[in-house]
Design a protein around this motif. Structure first.
Motif, mmCIF file in Angstrom:
data_model
loop_
_atom_site.group_PDB
_atom_site.id
_atom_site.type_symbol
_atom_site.label_atom_id
_atom_site.label_comp_id
_atom_site.label_asym_id
_atom_site.label_seq_id
_atom_site.Cartn_x
_atom_site.Cartn_y
_atom_site.Cartn_z
ATOM 1 N N ASN A 1 0.804 -1.229 0.000
ATOM 2 C CA ASN A 1 0.000 0.000 0.000
ATOM 3 C C ASN A 1 0.833 1.274 0.000
ATOM 4 O OD1 ASN A 1 -1.511 -2.277 1.243
ATOM 5 N ND2 ASN A 1 -3.189 -0.832 0.980
ATOM 6 N N SER B 1 0.373 5.708 -1.552
ATOM 7 C CA SER B 1 0.573 6.999 -0.887
ATOM 8 C C SER B 1 1.124 7.996 -1.895
ATOM 9 C CB SER B 1 1.594 6.860 0.250
ATOM 10 O OG SER B 1 1.133 5.937 1.193
ATOM 11 N N SER B 2 0.937 9.275 -1.596
ATOM 12 C CA SER B 2 1.468 10.289 -2.507
ATOM 13 C C SER B 2 2.987 10.359 -2.346
ATOM 14 C CB SER B 2 0.865 11.647 -2.199
ATOM 15 O OG SER B 2 1.375 12.118 -0.983
ATOM 16 N N SER C 1 4.796 12.927 -1.928
ATOM 17 C CA SER C 1 5.176 13.827 -0.832
ATOM 18 C C SER C 1 5.034 13.115 0.512
ATOM 19 C CB SER C 1 4.355 15.115 -0.873
ATOM 20 O OG SER C 1 2.995 14.813 -0.858
ATOM 21 N N ASN C 2 4.007 12.276 0.630
ATOM 22 C CA ASN C 2 3.795 11.554 1.880
ATOM 23 C C ASN C 2 4.899 10.516 2.105
ATOM 24 O OD1 ASN C 2 2.365 10.947 4.206
ATOM 25 N ND2 ASN C 2 1.247 9.304 3.206
ATOM 26 N N GLU D 1 8.066 12.360 3.056
ATOM 27 C CA GLU D 1 7.987 12.902 4.417
ATOM 28 C C GLU D 1 8.249 11.803 5.451
ATOM 29 O OE1 GLU D 1 4.658 15.511 6.856
ATOM 30 O OE2 GLU D 1 4.214 14.793 4.839
ATOM 31 N N ARG E 1 5.522 -1.784 7.604
ATOM 32 C CA ARG E 1 4.172 -1.338 7.927
ATOM 33 C C ARG E 1 4.143 -0.284 9.027
ATOM 34 N NH1 ARG E 1 -0.232 -5.593 6.987
ATOM 35 N NH2 ARG E 1 0.555 -6.483 5.071
ATOM 36 N N MET F 1 3.048 3.229 8.492
ATOM 37 C CA MET F 1 1.650 3.653 8.601
ATOM 38 C C MET F 1 1.474 4.637 9.745
ATOM 39 S SD MET F 1 -0.809 0.358 8.197
ATOM 40 C CE MET F 1 0.025 -0.652 9.392
ATOM 41 N N GLN F 2 2.294 4.461 10.794
ATOM 42 C CA GLN F 2 2.124 5.321 11.977
ATOM 43 C C GLN F 2 2.518 6.748 11.641
ATOM 44 O OE1 GLN F 2 2.839 3.706 15.913
ATOM 45 N NE2 GLN F 2 4.270 5.367 16.315
ATOM 46 N N SER F 3 1.687 7.681 12.099
ATOM 47 C CA SER F 3 1.944 9.080 11.754
ATOM 48 C C SER F 3 3.212 9.580 12.434
ATOM 49 C CB SER F 3 0.760 9.955 12.153
ATOM 50 O OG SER F 3 0.672 10.021 13.551
ATOM 51 N N GLU G 1 3.556 12.451 13.633
ATOM 52 C CA GLU G 1 3.131 13.202 14.823
ATOM 53 C C GLU G 1 3.102 12.296 16.057
ATOM 54 O OE1 GLU G 1 1.744 13.374 11.881
ATOM 55 O OE2 GLU G 1 1.941 15.475 11.317
ATOM 56 N N LEU G 2 2.536 11.084 15.867
ATOM 57 C CA LEU G 2 2.417 10.172 17.002
ATOM 58 C C LEU G 2 3.798 9.656 17.411
ATOM 59 C CD1 LEU G 2 0.600 8.669 18.977
ATOM 60 C CD2 LEU G 2 0.374 6.841 17.295
ATOM 61 N N GLU H 1 1.202 -1.055 20.066
ATOM 62 C CA GLU H 1 -0.208 -0.819 19.778
ATOM 63 C C GLU H 1 -0.767 0.184 20.776
ATOM 64 O OE1 GLU H 1 -2.772 -4.263 19.546
ATOM 65 O OE2 GLU H 1 -1.159 -5.318 18.544
ATOM 66 N N GLU H 2 -1.633 1.040 20.304
ATOM 67 C CA GLU H 2 -2.118 2.157 21.108
ATOM 68 C C GLU H 2 -2.671 1.720 22.465
ATOM 69 O OE1 GLU H 2 -1.763 5.244 21.232
ATOM 70 O OE2 GLU H 2 -3.253 5.627 22.777
ATOM 71 N N LYS I 1 -3.538 8.751 23.867
ATOM 72 C CA LYS I 1 -2.965 9.310 22.633
ATOM 73 C C LYS I 1 -3.305 10.800 22.469
ATOM 74 C CE LYS I 1 -4.166 8.829 18.134
ATOM 75 N NZ LYS I 1 -4.736 8.096 17.033
ATOM 76 N N ASP J 1 -0.671 16.645 -6.885
ATOM 77 C CA ASP J 1 -1.532 15.758 -6.085
ATOM 78 C C ASP J 1 -2.897 15.626 -6.754
ATOM 79 O OD1 ASP J 1 0.337 15.420 -4.046
ATOM 80 O OD2 ASP J 1 -0.347 17.186 -2.949
ATOM 81 N N GLU K 1 -2.910 13.637 -9.922
ATOM 82 C CA GLU K 1 -2.825 12.200 -9.648
ATOM 83 C C GLU K 1 -4.165 11.674 -9.123
ATOM 84 O OE1 GLU K 1 0.796 10.944 -7.645
ATOM 85 O OE2 GLU K 1 -0.279 9.223 -6.819
ATOM 86 N N VAL L 1 -5.322 12.146 -0.682
ATOM 87 C CA VAL L 1 -4.317 11.857 -1.714
ATOM 88 C C VAL L 1 -4.170 10.351 -1.911
ATOM 89 C CG1 VAL L 1 -1.882 12.060 -2.332
ATOM 90 C CG2 VAL L 1 -3.040 13.977 -1.299
ATOM 91 N N THR L 2 -4.180 9.623 -0.800
ATOM 92 C CA THR L 2 -3.977 8.178 -0.897
ATOM 93 C C THR L 2 -5.209 7.474 -1.465
ATOM 94 O OG1 THR L 2 -2.565 8.342 1.042
ATOM 95 C CG2 THR L 2 -3.240 6.136 0.415
ATOM 96 N N GLU M 1 -6.989 7.607 13.279
ATOM 97 C CA GLU M 1 -5.735 6.872 13.171
ATOM 98 C C GLU M 1 -5.919 5.656 12.246
ATOM 99 O OE1 GLU M 1 -3.012 7.973 14.754
ATOM 100 O OE2 GLU M 1 -1.669 6.351 14.146
ATOM 101 N N ASN N 1 -6.299 6.915 8.723
ATOM 102 C CA ASN N 1 -5.051 7.530 8.260
ATOM 103 C C ASN N 1 -4.030 6.435 7.915
ATOM 104 O OD1 ASN N 1 -3.350 9.803 7.741
ATOM 105 N ND2 ASN N 1 -2.252 9.339 9.632
ATOM 106 N N SER N 2 -4.090 5.342 8.686
ATOM 107 C CA SER N 2 -3.171 4.229 8.420
ATOM 108 C C SER N 2 -3.554 3.505 7.138
ATOM 109 C CB SER N 2 -3.197 3.215 9.565
ATOM 110 O OG SER N 2 -2.840 3.834 10.757
ATOM 111 N N PHE O 1 -5.037 -3.252 7.398
ATOM 112 C CA PHE O 1 -5.080 -3.883 6.070
ATOM 113 C C PHE O 1 -5.616 -5.307 6.151
ATOM 114 C CE2 PHE O 1 -1.670 -0.757 5.894
ATOM 115 C CZ PHE O 1 -2.063 -0.029 4.788
#
Lengths: 411, 134
Positions: free
Chosen positions: A307, A311-312, A314-315, A318, A338, A341-343, A345-346, A373-374, A385, B13, B16, B54-55, B84, B87-88, B126
């Protein structure tokens, strides 16, 4: 004389036949008609249509040669006043020259009717652009089509979406649609899956059963199992519209990166959207990965986390910049991609919090600290969180200027 | 469509996104605002919203009521951190409620407990697409 002249103007036989036999044009003497054809053709060519476009219009209906240039100019302006671009209006004329002769009052009445029925102005414009024949349909057929689709189990909101994508359905018979939906069950889909696919990709309602069956057979020939094919198509029914070569080339492109064929197929089952991206987009993303990983590492990352290719750029940049350049856990990311996947920020908030607590973070305990895991993290380290993210804002850190804080000291 | 630019998306973006979902071109600003408002409702940050769009540009074409049903389904499973979760794996937002239910029922029939199934889903967004593949 007329036929000779039309041949001289390079009209196709079909167009010539239509012009010669058109009842509306039969009232003109040949000289006047030739004059009108020349004048209108010159005008169309001057505003961007090609000879081929005009020929195509004639094969549908050459009646527009009855109209004056002034009338056509006004008609273009009237359509543009509805919010359409000139190029879109001309394209509508090419697809459906009949609308040149439609009264503008009727067209506005039809637009208003669609809006009254619940379509947004933007959707109405798309419907007109994609399928201008809708403008020649009986106004009563609009509400009838909506009612028919609702009777098939679609919500009104879904109906607007389906009809915007596939306005040809305004001309379809309800029994045809009913039979089409039912017949798709013979391909191995259940009712809910069929409804989902028809909503995501309404074009399938216009595809023949044989066409769909061939696509399923193509995917099986490529090495997917029957149940995987169903899964792929339910997730991404747009694949019904892709040519076999297109799909094969996308698979070969992934194999060319160095991924084994069985893994490529597996990646597509997990993430069927991979087939939605063109080769160039996928390669651009792989090239970004090349800035951080060896080819062997890239293969490992993609196989374990396909996956990432959705993602873009830029993502991806980053995330990799943070996890690989900033906190330097490349080996861990290669092993467990994988965690990307975690941001950020977190991750930042957790690192800062754990540092404050004096808890050592190293390669061996990453899965028990920053990537825990959270629910276990909040229990073990006694912080939710939300509070963590509020207390340690990554964006604020970006603004500081202390010359590179060490966020993670790896032993 | 102009509404998309307010989410810090650049031309590349958006190009795409349109190549994946051409329907974006026929969405008006109000439709985009409505569907994005669901993401705000589940506390997605601006950054998360941008990533999701975007994704998974197909999210923008989802029907509002279908997404609300999906959110309510996840909430009924006591999954709180939906921002979360999505977003994941932004593609989870394309699922219909029946797909979540089919997955859970299939796992239960394999002998798993509901709590464990939910835990797995939260830790690996996933998993629904991976079941039976790995």
């Amino acid at each position: 004389m007329l036929v000779d002249y039309l041949e001289y103007m390079n009209f196709s036989d079909k167009a010539i036949n239509k012009i010669v036999n058109d009842k509306s044009l039969s009232g003109y003497n040949e000289k006047t008609l030739i004059y009108k054809i020349v004048m209108i053709n010159d005008y169309f060519l001057s505003i961007g249509l090609t000879k081929s476009n005009i020929d195509k219009m004639c094969t549908y209906s050459p009646t527009f040669y009855c109209l004056s240039i002034e009338y056509i100019k006004n008609k273009i302006k009237d359509f543009m006043d509805l919010g359409l671009k000139k190029s879109e209006v001309l394209n509508m004329f090419i697809m459906q020259p009949h609308i040149l002769g439609c009264s503008m009052d009727k067209i506005i009445e039809k637009r208003d009717k669609l809006i009254e029925l619940g379509f947004s102005n933007s959707r109405v414009k798309t419907i007109f652009k994609v399928y201008p024949r809708v403008l020649t349909c009986d106004i009563e057929s609009y509400s009838k089509t909506i009612d028919n689709l609702v009777s098939l189990g679609y919500k009104k909101e879904q109906v607007y979406k389906i009809l915007t994508n596939q306005p040809i359905l305004f001309t379809f018979d309800i029994n045809y649609l009913k039979n089409k939906l039912k017949s798709m069950e013979s391909l191995g889909f259940n009712e809910k899956q069929i409804k989902k696919m028809s909503l995501t990709f309404p074009s399938i309602l216009g595809y023949s059963l044989d066409n769909m069956k061939n696509k399923i057979d193509d995917l099986i020939t490529l090495g997917f199992k029957s149940n995987e094919v169903i899964k792929i198509l339910v997730s991404t029914p747009h694949i019904f519209g892709y040519g076999s070569d297109n799909i094969t080339n996308k698979i070969i492109n992934l194999i060319d990166i160095g991924i084994e064929e069985k893994d490529v197929l597996r990646m597509i089952v997990i993430c069927s959207d991979l087939l939605s991206y063109d080769k160039e987009t996928i390669n651009n993303k792989v090239n970004v990965l090349r800035e951080y990983f060896s080819n062997e590492e890239i293969v490992s990352v993609l196989v374990n986390y396909p996956n990432i290719l959705c993602s873009s750029i830029s993502n991806i940049l980053e995330k990799l910049d943070y996890y690989i350049n900033e906190i330097e856990i490349k080996d861990y990311i290669v092993r467990k991609p994988r965690n990307l996947m975690q941001s950020i920020e977190l991750t930042y908030a957790r690192i800062t919090y754990l540092n404050e607590l004096g808890i050592s973070i190293d390669y061996d305990n990453l899965s028990k600290t920053i990537f825990l895991e959270e629910k276990h993290f909040s229990k073990r380290y006694k912080i939710e969180k939300e509070e963590l993210l509020n207390r340690y804002k990554y964006i604020e850190r970006k603004g500081d200027n202390n010359g590179g804080v060490v966020f993670l000291e790896l032993k | 469509m102009e509404e998309l630019f307010s989410w810090n998306l650049n031309d590349l973006d958006i190009k795409e996104m349109i190549s994946i979902n051409k329907e974006i071109l026929s969405l008006d600003n109000e439709e985009i605002r409505n569907i994005v408002s669901i993401l705000k409702y589940i506390n997605c940050s601006d950054c998360e919203i941008r990533n999701i769009l975007v994704t998974n540009p197909n999210y923008l074409s989802r029907c509002y009521s279908d997404v609300i049903e999906l959110i309510n389904k996840f909430k009924s499973l006591n999954i709180d951190d939906l921002n979360e979760l999505f977003n994941s794996n932004p593609h989870l937002l394309n699922k219909d409620v029946f797909e979540i239910e089919d997955y859970i029922n299939s796992e239960i029939s394999n002998g798993k407990k509901l709590d464990d199934i939910i835990d797995e889903l939260v830790s690996n967004p996933f998993i629904i697409d991976e079941v039976g593949v790995l």
